[in-house]
Design a protein around this motif. Structure first.
Motif, short mmCIF file in Angstrom:
data_model
loop_
_atom_site.label_atom_id
_atom_site.label_comp_id
_atom_site.label_asym_id
_atom_site.label_seq_id
_atom_site.Cartn_x
_atom_site.Cartn_y
_atom_site.Cartn_z
N ASP A 1 0.86 -1.18 0.00
CA ASP A 1 0.00 0.00 0.00
C ASP A 1 0.89 1.23 0.00
N VAL A 2 0.36 2.33 -0.52
CA VAL A 2 1.07 3.60 -0.58
C VAL A 2 0.08 4.71 -0.29
N GLU A 3 0.50 5.64 0.53
CA GLU A 3 -0.30 6.84 0.78
C GLU A 3 0.63 8.03 0.67
N ALA A 4 0.23 9.03 -0.10
CA ALA A 4 1.00 10.27 -0.24
C ALA A 4 0.08 11.44 0.10
N CYS A 5 0.64 12.42 0.79
CA CYS A 5 -0.14 13.64 1.03
C CYS A 5 0.77 14.85 0.92
N MET A 6 0.17 15.94 0.53
CA MET A 6 0.89 17.19 0.32
C MET A 6 0.13 18.28 1.06
N ASP A 7 0.56 18.55 2.29
CA ASP A 7 -0.13 19.53 3.12
C ASP A 7 0.20 20.97 2.74
N TYR A 8 1.45 21.21 2.35
CA TYR A 8 1.87 22.53 1.89
C TYR A 8 2.56 22.36 0.54
N THR A 9 2.14 23.14 -0.43
CA THR A 9 2.76 23.16 -1.75
C THR A 9 2.68 24.59 -2.28
N PRO A 10 3.56 24.96 -3.19
CA PRO A 10 3.50 26.33 -3.71
C PRO A 10 2.34 26.54 -4.68
N PHE A 11 1.80 25.45 -5.23
CA PHE A 11 0.72 25.56 -6.21
C PHE A 11 -0.44 24.66 -5.80
N GLN A 12 -1.64 25.13 -6.00
CA GLN A 12 -2.83 24.36 -5.62
C GLN A 12 -2.95 23.06 -6.41
N TYR A 13 -2.36 23.00 -7.58
CA TYR A 13 -2.46 21.84 -8.46
C TYR A 13 -1.57 20.67 -8.00
N CYS A 14 -0.52 20.97 -7.25
CA CYS A 14 0.45 19.94 -6.84
C CYS A 14 -0.19 18.69 -6.22
N PRO A 15 -1.08 18.83 -5.23
CA PRO A 15 -1.60 17.63 -4.56
C PRO A 15 -2.40 16.68 -5.47
N SER A 16 -2.78 17.12 -6.64
CA SER A 16 -3.58 16.26 -7.52
C SER A 16 -2.80 15.06 -8.04
N ILE A 17 -1.48 15.03 -7.88
CA ILE A 17 -0.66 13.92 -8.36
C ILE A 17 -0.40 12.88 -7.25
#
Length: 190
Positions: A76-92
């Motif tokens: 299993d894999v889980e990725a999260c992006m709580d802070y990114t410079p662009f709103q689009y980043c977490p979509s990957i």
């Protein structure tokens, strides 16, 4: 021996990478990593906080969890992006689930680049996978050593042999801990 004393300088960027390995109650392992990037100055970024990321606030704060079995198969894999410079980043983030069914083994770095390199992933999470792979080996090493009988009297070849300078099969560490796998000259001159 520490690094030499540097010339006078100004801190601009700090990256923290923290990895932890856990043995789960169900016999599996969770290998977790977190990456945080912080600037020492206000950074202009149109998509964040009225166009500015204040000094000390994360530019990046991202986490990955790999759930693995004893053989280092990724379950299993889980990725999260709580802070990114662009709103689009977490979509990957969910794309990192492509790792499920693969194994942490020689060639893992190449595999991760093929699956998640370029526009198929996030540079920062991709970088962290190498450190997580090492953390997975370190986390499971003790149990693997016991099960596979890599001790001095054990007959199984330790997998770490020839993976670095210290574990060179011609060197003193292998001669001392795994003499049966030592390939150097063991004769002594008197």
């Amino acid at each position: 021996m520490p690094l030499s004393t540097p010339v006078e300088r100004e801190p601009l960027h700090t990256r923290y990478v923290t990895c932890n390995g856990y043995k789960r109650a169900d016999g599996l392992w969770d290998i977790e990593g977190e990456l945080i990037d912080i600037k020492s100055f206000d950074l202009e970024v149109a998509e964040r906080n009225d166009g500015v990321i204040p000094a000390g606030e994360p530019l990046h704060k991202m986490s990955l969890r790999l759930t693995i079995d004893y053989d280092l198969n990724i379950l299993d894999v889980e990725a999260c992006m709580d802070y990114t410079p662009f709103q689009y980043c977490p979509s990957i983030a969910d794309n990192f689930r492509k790792l499920i069914g693969h194994r942490i083994a020689p060639g893992f770095t190449r595999l991760t680049r093929e699956l998640l390199g370029g526009t198929q992933g996030c540079t920062h999470l991709l970088e962290m996978l190498g450190v997580l792979a090492t953390t997975a080996y370190q986390t499971t090493h003790h149990e693997r050593e016991k099960r596979e009988d890599y001790g001095a009297q054990g007959g199984n070849r330790p997998p770490m042999l020839n993976t670095c300078h210290t574990f060179d099969t011609h060197g003193p560490v292998v001669q001392r801990y795994w003499p049966q796998f030592h390939e150097g000259d063991t004769s002594t001159d008197s």
